[in-house]
Design a protein around this motif. Sequence first.
Motif, PDB file in Angstrom:
ATOM      1  N   ARG A  17     -11.074  -9.561  -2.502  1.00 45.96           N
ATOM      2  CA  ARG A  17     -10.057 -10.374  -1.854  1.00 45.96           C
ATOM      3  C   ARG A  17      -8.707 -10.137  -2.516  1.00 45.96           C
ATOM      4  NH1 ARG A  17     -11.980 -16.293  -0.313  1.00 45.96           N
ATOM      5  NH2 ARG A  17     -10.169 -15.982   1.006  1.00 45.96           N
ATOM      6  N   ARG A  18      -7.685  -9.963  -1.700  1.00 41.68           N
ATOM      7  CA  ARG A  18      -6.337  -9.704  -2.204  1.00 41.68           C
ATOM      8  C   ARG A  18      -5.365 -10.645  -1.530  1.00 41.68           C
ATOM      9  NH1 ARG A  18      -4.929  -3.650  -1.326  1.00 41.68           N
ATOM     10  NH2 ARG A  18      -5.853  -4.044   0.706  1.00 41.68           N
ATOM     11  N   GLY A  19      -4.318 -10.986  -2.249  1.00 36.99           N
ATOM     12  CA  GLY A  19      -3.310 -11.869  -1.707  1.00 36.99           C
ATOM     13  C   GLY A  19      -2.334 -11.149  -0.802  1.00 36.99           C
ATOM     14  N   LEU A  20      -1.392 -11.907  -0.285  1.00 38.34           N
ATOM     15  CA  LEU A  20      -0.408 -11.373   0.659  1.00 38.34           C
ATOM     16  C   LEU A  20       0.428 -10.265   0.031  1.00 38.34           C
ATOM     17  CD1 LEU A  20       0.382 -12.020   3.574  1.00 38.34           C
ATOM     18  CD2 LEU A  20       2.092 -13.617   2.698  1.00 38.34           C
ATOM     19  N   ALA A  21       0.826 -10.456  -1.235  1.00 40.11           N
ATOM     20  CA  ALA A  21       1.674  -9.459  -1.904  1.00 40.11           C
ATOM     21  C   ALA A  21       0.952  -8.121  -2.014  1.00 40.11           C
ATOM     22  CB  ALA A  21       2.073  -9.962  -3.288  1.00 40.11           C
ATOM     23  N   ALA A  22      -0.343  -8.145  -2.340  1.00 36.59           N
ATOM     24  CA  ALA A  22      -1.088  -6.901  -2.482  1.00 36.59           C
ATOM     25  C   ALA A  22      -1.301  -6.226  -1.136  1.00 36.59           C
ATOM     26  CB  ALA A  22      -2.433  -7.179  -3.149  1.00 36.59           C
ATOM     27  N   ARG A  23      -1.524  -7.008  -0.082  1.00 37.47           N
ATOM     28  CA  ARG A  23      -1.790  -6.425   1.233  1.00 37.47           C
ATOM     29  C   ARG A  23      -0.543  -5.803   1.847  1.00 37.47           C
ATOM     30  NH1 ARG A  23      -4.605 -11.271   1.886  1.00 37.47           N
ATOM     31  NH2 ARG A  23      -3.157 -12.054   3.448  1.00 37.47           N
ATOM     32  N   LEU A  24       0.635  -6.321   1.479  1.00 42.52           N
ATOM     33  CA  LEU A  24       1.890  -5.818   2.060  1.00 42.52           C
ATOM     34  C   LEU A  24       2.792  -5.202   0.997  1.00 42.52           C
ATOM     35  CD1 LEU A  24       2.643  -8.730   4.551  1.00 42.52           C
ATOM     36  CD2 LEU A  24       1.788  -6.463   5.095  1.00 42.52           C
ATOM     37  N   GLU A  34      11.235 -10.993  -0.828  1.00 47.23           N
ATOM     38  CA  GLU A  34      11.616 -12.358  -1.199  1.00 47.23           C
ATOM     39  C   GLU A  34      10.786 -13.387  -0.435  1.00 47.23           C
ATOM     40  OE1 GLU A  34      15.771 -12.632  -0.438  1.00 47.23           O
ATOM     41  OE2 GLU A  34      16.333 -11.219  -2.034  1.00 47.23           O
ATOM     42  N   ALA A  35      10.509 -13.109   0.823  1.00 37.90           N
ATOM     43  CA  ALA A  35       9.703 -14.036   1.628  1.00 37.90           C
ATOM     44  C   ALA A  35       8.278 -14.135   1.075  1.00 37.90           C
ATOM     45  CB  ALA A  35       9.674 -13.584   3.082  1.00 37.90           C
ATOM     46  N   VAL A  36       7.703 -12.993   0.686  1.00 34.60           N
ATOM     47  CA  VAL A  36       6.360 -13.008   0.109  1.00 34.60           C
ATOM     48  C   VAL A  36       6.347 -13.815  -1.178  1.00 34.60           C
ATOM     49  CG1 VAL A  36       4.563 -11.602  -0.968  1.00 34.60           C
ATOM     50  CG2 VAL A  36       5.633 -10.830   1.152  1.00 34.60           C
ATOM     51  N   GLU A  37       7.329 -13.584  -2.040  1.00 40.42           N
ATOM     52  CA  GLU A  37       7.390 -14.304  -3.314  1.00 40.42           C
ATOM     53  C   GLU A  37       7.546 -15.803  -3.095  1.00 40.42           C
ATOM     54  OE1 GLU A  37      10.604 -12.485  -5.383  1.00 40.42           O
ATOM     55  OE2 GLU A  37       9.465 -10.692  -5.948  1.00 40.42           O
ATOM     56  N   ALA A  38       8.364 -16.189  -2.115  1.00 41.78           N
ATOM     57  CA  ALA A  38       8.557 -17.617  -1.829  1.00 41.78           C
ATOM     58  C   ALA A  38       7.279 -18.248  -1.302  1.00 41.78           C
ATOM     59  CB  ALA A  38       9.695 -17.793  -0.820  1.00 41.78           C
ATOM     60  N   ALA A  39       6.558 -17.521  -0.446  1.00 42.12           N
ATOM     61  CA  ALA A  39       5.296 -18.048   0.090  1.00 42.12           C
ATOM     62  C   ALA A  39       4.264 -18.212  -1.017  1.00 42.12           C
ATOM     63  CB  ALA A  39       4.763 -17.121   1.188  1.00 42.12           C
ATOM     64  N   PRO A  78       8.827 -19.422   4.651  1.00 40.01           N
ATOM     65  CA  PRO A  78       8.857 -18.010   4.242  1.00 40.01           C
ATOM     66  C   PRO A  78       7.882 -17.131   5.034  1.00 40.01           C
ATOM     67  CG  PRO A  78       7.839 -19.388   2.541  1.00 40.01           C
ATOM     68  CD  PRO A  78       8.455 -20.310   3.533  1.00 40.01           C
ATOM     69  N   LEU A  79       6.784 -17.718   5.523  1.00 40.17           N
ATOM     70  CA  LEU A  79       5.879 -16.923   6.346  1.00 40.17           C
ATOM     71  C   LEU A  79       6.547 -16.535   7.664  1.00 40.17           C
ATOM     72  CD1 LEU A  79       2.391 -18.669   5.867  1.00 40.17           C
ATOM     73  CD2 LEU A  79       3.315 -16.656   4.698  1.00 40.17           C
ATOM     74  N   ILE A  80       7.331 -17.460   8.235  1.00 36.01           N
ATOM     75  CA  ILE A  80       8.086 -17.134   9.451  1.00 36.01           C
ATOM     76  C   ILE A  80       9.100 -16.035   9.151  1.00 36.01           C
ATOM     77  CG2 ILE A  80       9.773 -18.026  11.105  1.00 36.01           C
ATOM     78  CD1 ILE A  80       8.355 -20.727  10.935  1.00 36.01           C
ATOM     79  N   ALA A  81       9.781 -16.163   8.005  1.00 35.24           N
ATOM     80  CA  ALA A  81      10.770 -15.143   7.624  1.00 35.24           C
ATOM     81  C   ALA A  81      10.088 -13.789   7.427  1.00 35.24           C
ATOM     82  CB  ALA A  81      11.483 -15.573   6.342  1.00 35.24           C
ATOM     83  N   LEU A  82       8.893 -13.796   6.822  1.00 34.94           N
ATOM     84  CA  LEU A  82       8.171 -12.546   6.617  1.00 34.94           C
ATOM     85  C   LEU A  82       7.787 -11.927   7.949  1.00 34.94           C
ATOM     86  CD1 LEU A  82       6.773 -10.496   4.789  1.00 34.94           C
ATOM     87  CD2 LEU A  82       4.794 -12.029   4.691  1.00 34.94           C
ATOM     88  N   GLY A  83       7.359 -12.755   8.905  1.00 35.67           N
ATOM     89  CA  GLY A  83       7.032 -12.237  10.221  1.00 35.67           C
ATOM     90  C   GLY A  83       8.230 -11.574  10.884  1.00 35.67           C
ATOM     91  N   SER A  84       9.408 -12.170  10.714  1.00 40.48           N
ATOM     92  CA  SER A  84      10.636 -11.597  11.282  1.00 40.48           C
ATOM     93  C   SER A  84      10.958 -10.259  10.625  1.00 40.48           C
ATOM     94  CB  SER A  84      11.803 -12.563  11.095  1.00 40.48           C
ATOM     95  OG  SER A  84      11.553 -13.777  11.768  1.00 40.48           O
ATOM     96  N   ARG A  85      10.744 -10.171   9.309  1.00 38.76           N
ATOM     97  CA  ARG A  85      11.022  -8.921   8.612  1.00 38.76           C
ATOM     98  C   ARG A  85      10.043  -7.824   9.052  1.00 38.76           C
ATOM     99  NH1 ARG A  85      15.427  -8.264   8.380  1.00 38.76           N
ATOM    100  NH2 ARG A  85      14.956  -6.357   7.189  1.00 38.76           N
ATOM    101  N   LEU A  86       8.785  -8.201   9.253  1.00 38.91           N
ATOM    102  CA  LEU A  86       7.822  -7.199   9.710  1.00 38.91           C
ATOM    103  C   LEU A  86       8.197  -6.681  11.094  1.00 38.91           C
ATOM    104  CD1 LEU A  86       4.397  -8.757   8.591  1.00 38.91           C
ATOM    105  CD2 LEU A  86       5.680  -6.920   7.496  1.00 38.91           C
ATOM    106  N   GLU A  87       8.666  -7.582  11.944  1.00 39.33           N
ATOM    107  CA  GLU A  87       9.112  -7.168  13.276  1.00 39.33           C
ATOM    108  C   GLU A  87      10.310  -6.224  13.174  1.00 39.33           C
ATOM    109  OE1 GLU A  87      10.484  -9.193  17.520  1.00 39.33           O
ATOM    110  OE2 GLU A  87       9.723 -10.438  15.883  1.00 39.33           O
ATOM    111  N   ALA A  88      11.226  -6.525  12.232  1.00 39.95           N
ATOM    112  CA  ALA A  88      12.401  -5.672  12.037  1.00 39.95           C
ATOM    113  C   ALA A  88      11.999  -4.292  11.533  1.00 39.95           C
ATOM    114  CB  ALA A  88      13.364  -6.333  11.046  1.00 39.95           C
ATOM    115  N   VAL A  89      11.003  -4.240  10.656  1.00 44.17           N
ATOM    116  CA  VAL A  89      10.533  -2.952  10.151  1.00 44.17           C
ATOM    117  C   VAL A  89       9.968  -2.104  11.289  1.00 44.17           C
ATOM    118  CG1 VAL A  89       8.760  -1.865   8.711  1.00 44.17           C
ATOM    119  CG2 VAL A  89      10.097  -3.768   7.805  1.00 44.17           C
ATOM    120  N   LEU A  90       9.260  -2.748  12.229  1.00 45.07           N
ATOM    121  CA  LEU A  90       8.722  -2.005  13.356  1.00 45.07           C
ATOM    122  C   LEU A  90       9.828  -1.484  14.269  1.00 45.07           C
ATOM    123  CD1 LEU A  90       5.627  -4.203  14.354  1.00 45.07           C
ATOM    124  CD2 LEU A  90       5.602  -1.968  13.246  1.00 45.07           C
TER     125      LEU A  90
END
Length: 919
Positions: A456-463, A475-480, A559-571
């Motif tokens: 099992r890995r946390g969000l930071a390790a998976r992304l 920053e969003a991952v760290e805040a979450a 921060p999870l919402i912010a992370l989702g927005s950043r992932l969308e921007a990366v795509l």
Amino acid sequence: MAAIPLPALHASHAGTWLREANGLTRGCSKGEAINAAADTPVLMLNAPLVAARLGYPDLSGLDLLELFAFIHPAKFCVPTPKGLAHALDLPEPKGDDGVPELLQEAAGKLLGLCETDDWAERDGAWSVLQSMAKLRWPWAGVLAPHVQRPHQAEKWVFAKLPEWEETPERPQPAQVTLAPEAVETQLETLTGTGAERREGQRAYAKDAGSIFAPRSVGRDQQTLPHVLLAQAGTGIGKTLGYLAPASLWASLSQGTVWVSTYTKNLQRQLRGESRRAWPSRRSDGSPPVVVRKGRENYLCLLNLEDALQGGFAGRPAILAQLVARWAAFSADGDMIGGDLPGWLGTLFRKRGIAALTDQRGECIYAGCPHYRKCFIERSARASAQADLVIANHALVMINAARGRHQGQAPTRIVFDEGHHVFDAADSTFAAALTGQEAIELRRWIIGPEKTNRGRRRGLAARLADVASYDDAGCEAVEAAVEAAAKLPADGWIARLAENMPLGPLETLLGHVRATTYARDESGGQEAGYGIETEVAALPGALIEAAQEAQSALAAIRKPLIALGSRLEAVLEDAPDWLDGQGRARIEGARHSLTWRIDLIAAWESMLARLGGPADADFVDWFAVDRNDSREFDIGIHRHWLDPMKPFAKVVLEPAHGVMLTSATLTDRGEQGEDWEGAIAASGAPHIDLAPKTSSAHSPFDYAGRAEVLIVTDIKRGDLAGLAGAYARLIEAAGGGVLGLFTAIKRLRAVYGRIADRLARAGLPLYAQHVDPIDTGTLTDIFRDDRTASLLGTDALRDGVDVPGESLRCVVMEAVPWPRPTILHRSRRASGGGGRYDDRIIRARLAQAFGRLIRSRDDAGHFVVLSAAFPSRLLSAFPEGTPVLRLTLEEALKRVAAGPPGGDKGTAHPALTPEESPSE
């Protein structure tokens, strides 16, 4: 190969038998058997069951089921001496004393197969055996001389599995209308030449064809789906009835039909029936019919790899090796109800099978090295191209709610076992803020506690790669992660018991616990059951704690919402290194984020309403979940008062055609079929839709082949009398009894009192919640032996399909009254009070009675051990079925005389008082 010269042990409720390596079989005491097993490895069948019979949980030996699973992975055998004999084409043992010799012969035959060219599953066996020898698997030394080392090195299981291929999205289906005559013709094709012409089935099939018509537009430009509520009595042939128009429409329109079930048994039946309409493979090799289940049903290859490389130790590591053998030969990787024998997991410690599936939604999608070979992804992609998808109610609703479809969303859906749609919706659209749920969220974001094993890995390790590329995402991952540290952690229940909570969520749960204990009036506190209390007139301290917890949850969600927005921007502005695999992984992460964000938002909504006015659409309560007085979860629960309201919006409204069908879709009240209630329970009124209804009555002769016997002299609460009645009824019937209980505690008590007595009479007894065997396998054992009987609870009332002589009598220990929970009280108040209860009870009685008569040749007795059986409930049984109120002695005479009808089965003489062992 001759019988293997190893000692063999067999234990049943009738006694214990031991056979020496080269000697005779003799009866022995439990102590002798335990000592013999400790001195040298002994052959046995289903070691956990033998251990339970001997009362010695640490028993170990050479389990024939483990050997069978190694030599024949992905092949099932009924895990009884009779079942093993049939699977290996050996003579059945004539009695318990013949079983040890059978075990020696079966072991010899299995080992002998390893030395022949006929062993179809030889590939990979030698390599797995070497690994299992290092794990000290008891069979490894015995097998080693018989498994020859291959000339070439064997591939690892992950190298042998085929990869799935990307396919273009299927075009939207053509708009076609099915003529009734064409549906009839298709039905005749499926039933085959010479089949009995059933007018009820023909009418049912034509009605089912109506849901495939093109969606129409009303005067106000409003469009609504075609919805059909179709009741079809047992024996109508409803499966082929709806597969006829479904297969015709799929062929003409090139579209996909989804059939949703509630039980795995019906899924297996549907898969078999579908072969009449579709070949196993199309000309291009793709499957036209696909079975879809939730992710938690399939083997996770990453979890398996972790288990094989040290993530599991001891016995679970041996299980992982056997699962690896199975994975190489499995048709679809389905571990729950697929071709993995249901008994395999029960031979090992609990959660062994669960730990090899994706139970927590932790899939990393394209980030997984086995993504291209993933069983789940293969099934999802195959379903997008299929003509027929066989799914379950929960998956259909969850996918619709989360928009998680592979390809196009289902537009034509048949809900078989439609009487369970309400229950499935109730579970799907509910929310629960509990300690266990919160700690799972913590682990998903932060990762496992340091003391936990596994991958099992946390969000930071998976992304990690995305976070390193995108500063805002990092920053969003760290805040979450920082905010999630305030969620409950390991040991939270112990801290609450000591009034030492850590963080705002644990503090809130501590107040919930204290309030629930203080207000409980159910009596469950003293009995050790779970307790609950309604959310009303809450103390100020609890409301303040809820506000603090709400703020803590908001700090995670943002921060999870912010992370989702950043992932969308990366795509949208993809970096050079982002390939197709990475893009798919980010898409998967976005879906997982959306799920968690919605979950947290639901929790926040629940907390915001604490202390405020009640919402008429919902029922809220606090609960402390307990088992034998041991607390295992605490939380706040919210259910829709009518879960068909969100079902209608999420599932019905977007669809083009939906059918709900069942043998018990309507309540059979004193005034006849209650279609008004069935329509209300379908959800259709919530989208201002008037569904079409149809009814096809069963062709079975219930009046001539079934009897309902209401026994009037068993006092409520008389456990000795209840146990005696069950024993005598099973003896009178000669086995073939399905016993249904409303409480696990009473089931266990009755089983403990009568199992030995029945075994001495040659009548084996099995029970849910007692025998270390999964429910599906218990049913297989029951079906395979006409002298066996089976005790169980709700799962057996609805999920058993045992036609023929193996089920000749159903015995209910009481009227199945609903549990008086807070949720039930609210629905009862809004649903007509006592009439609401009566509808539930009649439905349960009808389902239970439906287990008895499954084919035209079936016959038997339905016995209720309840003097206070209200007459208003008798309409639950098919019209014309004889109902007799009588004493136990009179009931025993009727059961001993054999099933009604006279041409099925053989009457079993009831034992006289002198012959019957004392209670």
